[in-house]
Design an enzyme around this catalytic site. Sequence first.
Site, PDB file in Angstrom:
ATOM      1  N   HIS A  77       0.835  -1.202   0.000  1.00 47.52           N
ATOM      2  CA  HIS A  77       0.000   0.000   0.000  1.00 47.52           C
ATOM      3  C   HIS A  77       0.877   1.262   0.000  1.00 47.52           C
ATOM      4  O   HIS A  77       0.597   2.219  -0.722  1.00 47.52           O
ATOM      5  CB  HIS A  77      -0.919  -0.021   1.224  1.00 47.52           C
ATOM      6  CG  HIS A  77      -1.804   1.165   1.352  1.00 47.52           C
ATOM      7  ND1 HIS A  77      -2.817   1.439   0.460  1.00 47.52           N
ATOM      8  CD2 HIS A  77      -1.831   2.159   2.274  1.00 47.52           C
ATOM      9  CE1 HIS A  77      -3.442   2.548   0.839  1.00 47.52           C
ATOM     10  NE2 HIS A  77      -2.854   3.004   1.927  1.00 47.52           N
ATOM     11  N   GLN A  79       3.947   1.610  -1.142  1.00 41.49           N
ATOM     12  CA  GLN A  79       4.577   1.762  -2.463  1.00 41.49           C
ATOM     13  C   GLN A  79       3.562   2.261  -3.487  1.00 41.49           C
ATOM     14  O   GLN A  79       3.887   3.070  -4.352  1.00 41.49           O
ATOM     15  CB  GLN A  79       5.181   0.432  -2.916  1.00 41.49           C
ATOM     16  CG  GLN A  79       6.528   0.142  -2.338  1.00 41.49           C
ATOM     17  CD  GLN A  79       7.569   1.177  -2.698  1.00 41.49           C
ATOM     18  OE1 GLN A  79       8.219   1.719  -1.832  1.00 41.49           O
ATOM     19  NE2 GLN A  79       7.750   1.471  -3.959  1.00 41.49           N
ATOM     20  N   HIS A  81       1.014   4.167  -2.868  1.00 36.31           N
ATOM     21  CA  HIS A  81       0.839   5.597  -2.598  1.00 36.31           C
ATOM     22  C   HIS A  81       1.941   6.413  -3.257  1.00 36.31           C
ATOM     23  O   HIS A  81       1.673   7.441  -3.888  1.00 36.31           O
ATOM     24  CB  HIS A  81       0.848   5.874  -1.087  1.00 36.31           C
ATOM     25  CG  HIS A  81      -0.500   6.071  -0.506  1.00 36.31           C
ATOM     26  ND1 HIS A  81      -1.197   7.247  -0.629  1.00 36.31           N
ATOM     27  CD2 HIS A  81      -1.282   5.247   0.208  1.00 36.31           C
ATOM     28  CE1 HIS A  81      -2.353   7.135  -0.016  1.00 36.31           C
ATOM     29  NE2 HIS A  81      -2.427   5.926   0.502  1.00 36.31           N
TER      30      HIS A  81
END
Length: 105
Positions: A77, A79, A81
């Site tokens: 998650h 990465q 973002h």
Amino acid sequence: MDEQNLEAIMGLIMYGGNAKSDAMEAIAAAKEGNFELADAKIKDAEASLVEAHHSQTGLLTQEAQGNHMTVTLLTVHSQDHLMTSIAFTDLAKEIIDVYRRLNNE
């Protein structure tokens, strides 16, 4: 997951989110013709991306040193973002340029 890795992961999420938010605000400002604010918001987005990269570099350094971490959904998650924020900021710059050109016509 140790505290240092968790801090880096949360940094990716936080700074990535800030960058995307600033980029969105930059587009909104450009749409209204406020290019000074748009440029300032893009600079803020870029500064957040630098901080996110620092967090990512910390994780990569640990990995390179042989300190492997378990990849969790939170890691993925974070990465996601970062990558989304980078793409969004790049696209925001292009959109602002289009608004700038339209404003000059």
